[in-house]
Design an enzyme around this catalytic site. Sequence first.
Site, PDB file in Angstrom:
ATOM      1  N   ASP A   1       9.421   1.614   5.215  1.00  0.00           N
ATOM      2  CA  ASP A   1      10.344   1.431   4.099  1.00  0.00           C
ATOM      3  C   ASP A   1      11.646   2.128   4.463  1.00  0.00           C
ATOM      4  OD1 ASP A   1       8.587  -0.021   2.484  1.00  0.00           O
ATOM      5  OD2 ASP A   1       7.817   1.768   1.491  1.00  0.00           O
TER       6      ASP A   1
ATOM      7  N   ASP B   1       9.402  -6.187   0.406  1.00  0.00           N
ATOM      8  CA  ASP B   1       9.262  -5.808  -1.005  1.00  0.00           C
ATOM      9  C   ASP B   1      10.290  -6.534  -1.865  1.00  0.00           C
ATOM     10  OD1 ASP B   1       7.249  -3.917  -0.368  1.00  0.00           O
ATOM     11  OD2 ASP B   1       8.737  -2.344  -0.049  1.00  0.00           O
TER      12      ASP B   1
END
Length: 150
Positions: A113, A127
């Site tokens: 991330d 995402d």
Amino acid sequence: MIFQWIVAAIVILLDQLTKYIVSTRMSLWESIPVLGHFVNIFYVRNTGVGFSLFEFKSEFVEYLTITIIAGVVLFSFLWKDKSRFFRLSMGLLIGGAISNNLISRPIFGYVVDFIQIGWWPVFNVADSCVVAGAIGLGIYFLRRSYGRNS
């Protein structure tokens, strides 16, 4: 239906490419400001699902996500309406889910991330696509329920 799979392939490619760039050019926990302190490129590893939930239950996460992805793919084949908006939404959703849950997590044991906006938890391209696809499907089904086809 081919449009949906082209979108999914593009999502997978962009997500894996951006994760590769971040993980090979940044140190873990390194942060690069983009817009002041509000938007940052912040390299973290997520071993759980969204917001790092179920972080230490990897088998559970794997079985759950595989089941959900299989259900979404099956649904996309069975749904009779083949509108471009529906297929775009499904492609975003499926591409993001596959990239995070069938590629990154099983191969590396975590998901990279790197997008940090304000107080929101750090996320990635996949995402973003899952959320955009889910919102698109919500809009699609709301429009259908009110008599407007997309």
